[in-house]
Design a protein around this motif. Structure first.
Motif, short mmCIF file in Angstrom:
data_model
loop_
_atom_site.label_atom_id
_atom_site.label_comp_id
_atom_site.label_asym_id
_atom_site.label_seq_id
_atom_site.Cartn_x
_atom_site.Cartn_y
_atom_site.Cartn_z
N MET A 1 48.69 45.53 49.79
CA MET A 1 47.67 45.31 48.80
C MET A 1 46.39 44.89 49.50
O MET A 1 46.42 44.29 50.56
CB MET A 1 48.18 44.27 47.79
N ARG A 2 45.28 45.22 48.90
CA ARG A 2 43.98 44.88 49.48
C ARG A 2 43.61 43.43 49.14
O ARG A 2 43.99 42.92 48.08
CB ARG A 2 42.91 45.81 48.93
N LEU A 3 42.88 42.80 50.03
CA LEU A 3 42.44 41.43 49.80
C LEU A 3 41.62 41.34 48.52
O LEU A 3 41.71 40.36 47.79
CB LEU A 3 41.62 40.94 51.01
N SER A 4 40.85 42.36 48.22
CA SER A 4 40.02 42.37 47.01
C SER A 4 40.84 42.39 45.72
O SER A 4 40.32 42.11 44.65
CB SER A 4 39.08 43.57 47.03
N GLU A 5 42.14 42.70 45.80
CA GLU A 5 43.00 42.77 44.63
C GLU A 5 43.66 41.44 44.29
O GLU A 5 44.23 41.29 43.21
CB GLU A 5 44.07 43.84 44.82
N LEU A 6 43.62 40.47 45.20
CA LEU A 6 44.20 39.16 44.91
C LEU A 6 43.36 38.48 43.83
O LEU A 6 42.14 38.60 43.81
CB LEU A 6 44.22 38.28 46.16
N LYS A 8 42.16 34.98 41.52
CA LYS A 8 41.80 33.59 41.78
C LYS A 8 43.05 32.73 41.84
O LYS A 8 43.91 32.80 40.96
CB LYS A 8 40.88 33.09 40.66
N GLY A 9 43.18 31.94 42.91
CA GLY A 9 44.31 31.06 43.09
C GLY A 9 45.48 31.68 43.85
O GLY A 9 46.37 30.97 44.29
N GLU A 10 45.49 32.99 44.02
CA GLU A 10 46.58 33.65 44.73
C GLU A 10 46.38 33.55 46.24
O GLU A 10 45.25 33.49 46.73
CB GLU A 10 46.70 35.11 44.34
N THR A 39 43.58 32.30 50.78
CA THR A 39 43.65 32.01 49.35
C THR A 39 42.32 32.30 48.68
O THR A 39 41.27 31.95 49.22
CB THR A 39 44.01 30.52 49.12
N VAL A 40 42.37 32.92 47.51
CA VAL A 40 41.16 33.20 46.74
C VAL A 40 40.75 31.94 46.00
O VAL A 40 41.52 31.40 45.21
CB VAL A 40 41.38 34.36 45.73
N LEU A 41 39.53 31.46 46.25
CA LEU A 41 39.04 30.28 45.56
C LEU A 41 38.25 30.65 44.31
O LEU A 41 38.51 30.15 43.23
CB LEU A 41 38.16 29.45 46.50
N ARG A 42 37.25 31.52 44.46
CA ARG A 42 36.45 31.93 43.31
C ARG A 42 35.63 33.17 43.66
O ARG A 42 35.43 33.49 44.82
CB ARG A 42 35.53 30.82 42.85
N ARG A 43 35.17 33.83 42.62
CA ARG A 43 34.32 35.01 42.77
C ARG A 43 32.93 34.71 42.20
O ARG A 43 32.80 33.93 41.26
CB ARG A 43 34.91 36.21 42.03
N ALA A 44 31.93 35.35 42.76
CA ALA A 44 30.56 35.23 42.24
C ALA A 44 30.52 35.82 40.83
O ALA A 44 31.39 36.62 40.46
CB ALA A 44 29.59 35.96 43.16
N ASP A 48 30.94 39.68 43.42
CA ASP A 48 30.69 39.91 44.83
C ASP A 48 29.66 38.92 45.33
O ASP A 48 28.57 38.83 44.75
CB ASP A 48 30.19 41.34 45.04
N PRO A 49 29.92 38.12 46.35
CA PRO A 49 31.11 38.07 47.19
C PRO A 49 32.21 37.19 46.58
O PRO A 49 32.03 36.61 45.51
CB PRO A 49 30.59 37.45 48.48
N THR A 50 33.31 37.08 47.30
CA THR A 50 34.43 36.23 46.91
C THR A 50 34.59 35.13 47.95
O THR A 50 34.45 35.38 49.15
CB THR A 50 35.73 37.05 46.81
#
Length: 75
Positions: A1-6, A8-10, A39-44, A48-50
């Motif tokens: 899986m791509r990093l962009s598909e994770l 928030k929180g995963e 770990t994904v914290l938050r998205r703009a 974009d960006p994350t």
């Protein structure tokens, strides 16, 4: 899986970085290397960006770069 598909929180483990040149070298220098937990914290607001958490630091990665970083979702 791509990093962009994770979501928030995963959390995932980086398995492959399909970037070339300075973009790849810059990410590795900041700690985003294969085998690292991220770990994904938050998205703009526009997605974009994350902001990610890796090796005790917060790191913002553009969506186009995150689409070329592959991970395994950590459960």
């Amino acid at each position: 899986m791509r990093l962009s598909e994770l979501r928030k929180g995963e959390t995932g483990i980086i398995t492959e970085i399909m970037l070339a040149g300075t973009a790849k070298n810059r990410l590795i220098a900041m700690g985003a290397d294969e085998g690292e937990e991220i770990t994904v914290l938050r998205r703009a607001p526009l997605g974009d960006p994350t902001e990610f958490y890796i090796r005790g630091c917060r790191l913002c990665i553009r969506k186009r770069d995150a689409e070329n970083i592959f991970t395994e979702r950590r459960i």
